[in-house]
Design a protein around this motif. Structure first.
Motif, short mmCIF file in Angstrom:
data_model
loop_
_atom_site.label_atom_id
_atom_site.label_comp_id
_atom_site.label_asym_id
_atom_site.label_seq_id
_atom_site.Cartn_x
_atom_site.Cartn_y
_atom_site.Cartn_z
N ARG A 109 64.65 10.42 32.77
CA ARG A 109 65.85 9.87 32.13
C ARG A 109 66.99 10.88 32.21
N ARG A 110 66.70 12.16 31.95
CA ARG A 110 67.72 13.21 31.99
C ARG A 110 68.30 13.35 33.40
N ILE A 111 67.43 13.29 34.41
CA ILE A 111 67.89 13.36 35.80
C ILE A 111 68.85 12.21 36.10
N ALA A 112 68.47 11.02 35.70
CA ALA A 112 69.33 9.85 35.93
C ALA A 112 70.67 9.99 35.21
N GLU A 113 70.63 10.46 33.98
CA GLU A 113 71.88 10.63 33.21
C GLU A 113 72.79 11.67 33.84
N ARG A 114 72.21 12.78 34.27
CA ARG A 114 73.02 13.89 34.78
C ARG A 114 73.51 13.67 36.21
N THR A 115 72.75 12.90 37.01
CA THR A 115 73.18 12.65 38.40
C THR A 115 73.97 11.36 38.54
N GLY A 116 73.81 10.46 37.56
CA GLY A 116 74.46 9.16 37.66
C GLY A 116 73.76 8.24 38.66
N LEU A 117 72.55 8.62 39.07
CA LEU A 117 71.77 7.84 40.03
C LEU A 117 70.39 7.58 39.45
N PRO A 118 69.70 6.55 39.95
CA PRO A 118 68.32 6.38 39.51
C PRO A 118 67.51 7.62 39.87
N TRP A 119 66.63 8.05 38.98
CA TRP A 119 65.88 9.28 39.22
C TRP A 119 65.08 9.21 40.50
N ILE A 120 64.59 8.03 40.86
CA ILE A 120 63.74 7.91 42.04
C ILE A 120 64.51 8.26 43.32
N GLY A 121 65.78 7.90 43.37
CA GLY A 121 66.59 8.26 44.54
C GLY A 121 66.74 9.76 44.68
N THR A 122 66.97 10.42 43.56
CA THR A 122 67.07 11.88 43.57
C THR A 122 65.74 12.50 43.96
N ALA A 123 64.64 11.94 43.44
CA ALA A 123 63.31 12.47 43.73
C ALA A 123 62.99 12.34 45.22
N VAL A 124 63.30 11.20 45.81
CA VAL A 124 63.02 11.01 47.24
C VAL A 124 63.89 11.94 48.08
N ALA A 125 65.18 12.03 47.76
CA ALA A 125 66.08 12.90 48.52
C ALA A 125 65.66 14.36 48.42
N ALA A 126 65.24 14.79 47.25
CA ALA A 126 64.82 16.18 47.07
C ALA A 126 63.56 16.48 47.87
N ARG A 127 62.62 15.58 47.81
CA ARG A 127 61.37 15.79 48.56
C ARG A 127 61.62 15.77 50.06
N PHE A 128 62.52 14.90 50.51
CA PHE A 128 62.88 14.87 51.93
C PHE A 128 63.53 16.19 52.33
#
Length: 114
Positions: A57-76
């Motif tokens: 939830r914090r990741i989504a709030e701070r990035t303004g994106l769904p957390w899963i998108g950030t998670a996939v991009a980071a892992r990539f």
């Protein structure tokens, strides 16, 4: 008390919510700022750094994106860097630091010149 808990999160194996935060911090400066503020004020990380649902939830709030998108991009991004190193490609580039305007280079700096 919080400093000990903060340190323990990063012992091997790293706690899954903390891992998620570190990966997200590699993609977004707001999450990175929150994480690094934890070194100054460890209590500011609780309770979200120990709880997967709250971390996401914090990741989504701070990035303004769904957390899963950030998670996939980071892992990539991690995968891309690891494959590049395996293939002997140049050192990975690190994000620019605020106020510096250019990315840092992961290669070692040259010593002082005369």
């Amino acid at each position: 008390r919080f400093m000990t808990r903060f340190s323990n999160l990063f012992l091997d194996p790293i706690a899954p919510p903390a891992q998620e935060i570190l990966l997200a911090a590699s993609r977004g400066s707001a999450v990175a700022e929150d994480f690094f503020e934890g070194f100054n004020a460890p209590h500011s990380l609780w309770p979200w750094i120990e709880n997967h649902r709250l971390a996401r939830r914090r990741i989504a709030e701070r990035t303004g994106l769904p957390w899963i998108g950030t998670a996939v991009a980071a892992r990539f991004g991690v995968l891309k860097g690891q494959v590049g190193q395996r293939l002997g490609m140049s050192a990975p580039r690190l994000p620019a630091l605020p106020g510096i305007g250019r990315p840092l280079d992961a290669r070692p700096m040259a010593g002082p010149t005369a």
